[in-house]
Each structure stands twice: as C-alpha cells, then as structure tokens.
Write an enzyme that holds these catalytic residues in place. Structure first.
Site, PDB file in Angstrom:
ATOM      1  N   PRO A   2      51.705  22.230  -4.991  1.00 38.29           N
ATOM      2  CA  PRO A   2      51.340  21.256  -6.020  1.00 38.29           C
ATOM      3  C   PRO A   2      49.843  21.283  -6.312  1.00 38.29           C
ATOM      4  CG  PRO A   2      51.913  20.170  -3.952  1.00 38.29           C
ATOM      5  CD  PRO A   2      52.291  21.606  -3.808  1.00 38.29           C
ATOM      6  N   GLU A   3      49.499  21.263  -7.599  1.00 30.43           N
ATOM      7  CA  GLU A   3      48.100  21.263  -8.022  1.00 30.43           C
ATOM      8  C   GLU A   3      47.770  19.882  -8.597  1.00 30.43           C
ATOM      9  OE1 GLU A   3      47.284  24.724 -10.448  1.00 30.43           O
ATOM     10  OE2 GLU A   3      48.804  25.902  -9.394  1.00 30.43           O
ATOM     11  N   LYS A  58      43.335  17.642  -4.703  1.00 30.02           N
ATOM     12  CA  LYS A  58      44.754  17.698  -4.365  1.00 30.02           C
ATOM     13  C   LYS A  58      45.117  16.712  -3.251  1.00 30.02           C
ATOM     14  CE  LYS A  58      44.777  22.627  -5.528  1.00 30.02           C
ATOM     15  NZ  LYS A  58      45.058  24.001  -5.051  1.00 30.02           N
ATOM     16  N   HIS A  91      63.369  18.339   8.296  1.00 31.69           N
ATOM     17  CA  HIS A  91      62.057  18.530   7.678  1.00 31.69           C
ATOM     18  C   HIS A  91      61.383  17.208   7.303  1.00 31.69           C
ATOM     19  CE1 HIS A  91      62.788  22.768   7.676  1.00 31.69           C
ATOM     20  NE2 HIS A  91      63.821  22.665   6.862  1.00 31.69           N
ATOM     21  N   ARG A 110      57.452  23.623   5.486  1.00 34.47           N
ATOM     22  CA  ARG A 110      56.581  24.558   6.205  1.00 34.47           C
ATOM     23  C   ARG A 110      55.609  23.864   7.151  1.00 34.47           C
ATOM     24  NH1 ARG A 110      54.802  29.211   2.000  1.00 34.47           N
ATOM     25  NH2 ARG A 110      54.252  30.194   3.970  1.00 34.47           N
ATOM     26  N   ARG A 258      46.067  36.446  -4.626  1.00 35.44           N
ATOM     27  CA  ARG A 258      46.925  35.628  -5.473  1.00 35.44           C
ATOM     28  C   ARG A 258      47.379  36.419  -6.696  1.00 35.44           C
ATOM     29  NH1 ARG A 258      46.035  30.284  -4.328  1.00 35.44           N
ATOM     30  NH2 ARG A 258      48.134  30.029  -5.211  1.00 35.44           N
TER      31      ARG A 258
END
Length: 271
Positions: A2-3, A58, A91, A110, A258
């Site tokens: 997410p940005e 962020k 999770h 993650r 990237r």
C-alpha cells in the site's frame, strides 16, 4: 505494498468505523509485530479511545486518549473490523477488543508490518527522516530541482526515496513519470526546471485522483474494510501492455530492484 493513497483510504475508513471507540482489551498473537515490549503494548492501549486519525507518508497514526499508536502496513498488512465470534486466521496477529462489541484485527500474511506506541504529543513532521508530504506547500518544482541537482541516481529511485517525499511507491512513481514525459531511468541531475515543476504538479494530481478512487487494488494490496480501490483502471503504464496515448508497446526495466514501466515514445530519455 500500500502506498500513500491506499494508506489514506485505510485511515479515513477506520476513522468512520472506529472513531470514538474505546479499546477494552488487546491481544498480541505475534510479538515481533510490536516495537518494544508486547505486554506493555497491550497494557498501555487498554481503556484508550481512538480520538484522531492521521497519516504521515505510509504510516498510520492514531491519537489515543493518552498516547499515539503508529502502524506501518509494509507489504501486506490489513485491518479488519469484525465480530469477535468470527473465526481467527493464523495471519491475524493483533486483536483490539472495542467497547461496542466489535473487534479490530490486524492481519499480515508476511508479518512485515510494525506497531509502536509514542507519546500523545509526538510531532511527526520530521519523523524518521521522511521528506515533505506531496501535498505540502514546500513540495514545489524548486524543491524537486534542488533535491535532484546533487543526486546521481535514476528519477524512479529518487521518487521512491522517502526522504525526498513521503508516501510514493512503485505504482505511482511510474504514473507520475509518465505524466511528466520522463523515463524512469533518466538521471536526476539531468532534469530541467520545467521537468521538476511537472513532477511536483503531477505528483499531487495523480495522488489526489488515486485517493478519490480509493487507491489501487492490484496484486497483494486489496482493501479489507469494504473499500475497493479503482485507480488501477486509470493506470497509464504500470503493468500495462499498450500506451493509451500513442499505441506503442509499454516497456519494463528493473531499476533499483523494482519493475519500472514506461512508454518509449511518450517519455523522454534525454534533454
């Protein structure tokens, strides 16, 4: 990952959903998510009320009654507001019981996300070397030009540098450079004043549009709060095949590890 637009969407959605709610209990199921002592984290947040909701780059910032909770979602962190009777997944690492009977759950496949408690009056304007927000009045063409002048890196790398400006990630960097007619691999110190002004203007325009669209639902990032981002429908180059402007085949190259997408016709490689 997410940005800025996705984080802004999460912050504003949570503000509507849990603003004014008081935490009655906290359970940390995966201690490494917490910066500091998890037991102290649980104790400090008990009986704290979600008062104000902010974003810095962020980072999600929750001003509570007597402290500030800061969270970074990293790659795949998500918040869910659920009924406590609903099954837990492996999770779901941090659980906040709320006074209306609901439960705020932090889910992270993650396990890269982090949470930390700061004093209530913490000033986040210079938090962890973050650069200005893209919507700050200091983020101008002159600022972009001055910052780029002393760098010897690709433009894409500069846009992803959070000390340059806070919140831009891979998707929006590609879109900003396309709108500015600049290739991602072009060296920073080779941009003109007009290029710098275009970067500043297009940064604000594209991020504003993305916020209005609820961010981007793409690959690993999807909303968990009933909001589906639609900006992926407006992407001009990122993960696209054909340029919508000239019809050329979109190219992809690796820059700083990237994937960087660009149109070889619409984006300039040199002055």
């Amino acid at each position: 990952m997410p940005e800025l637009p996705e984080v802004e969407t999460v912050v504003r959605t949570l503000e509507r959903m849990i603003g004014g709610r008081t935490v009655t209990n906290v359970t940390v199921r995966y201690p490494k998510i917490i910066e500091g002592d998890p037991a102290e984290f649980e104790q400090q947040l008990k009986n704290q009320t979600f008062r104000e909701f902010e974003r810095r780059g962020k980072y999600l910032i929750f001003r509570m009654t007597d402290c500030t909770l800061v969270c970074h979602l990293r790659m795949e962190g998500k918040f869910y507001v659920m009924d406590p009777s609903e099954p837990l997944t492996r999770h779901m690492h941090v659980l906040f019981d709320l006074d209306d009977g609901s439960q705020l759950r932090y889910n992270d496949t993650r396990k890269f996300g982090r949470m930390e408690i700061f004093p209530l009056d913490t000033d986040f304007s210079r938090f962890r070397n973050l650069g200005p927000e893209p919507f700050d009045e200091t983020y101008t063409g002159a600022y972009v030009k001055a910052y780029a002048r002393s760098r010897n890196t690709p433009l894409k790398t500069m846009l992803l540098d959070q000390s340059f400006t806070a919140g831009i990630g891979n998707i929006y960097a590609d879109e900003i450079l396309f709108a500015s007619h600049l290739r991602p691999g072009r060296n920073c110190h080779r941009i003109t004043n007009a290029d710098a002004a275009a970067i500043a203007d297009n940064t604000r325009t594209i991020l504003h549009r993305a916020i209005l669209a609820g961010g981007t639902t793409i690959r690993s990032y999807t909303s968990s709060l009933g909001v589906t981002g639609l900006f992926q429908n407006d992407c001009m180059v990122h993960e696209q095949k054909i340029c919508r402007i000239c019809g050329s085949t979109i190219k992809m190259k690796r820059i700083g590890g990237r994937s960087s997408y660009y149109c070889p016709q619409c984006q300039k490689d040199s002055v």
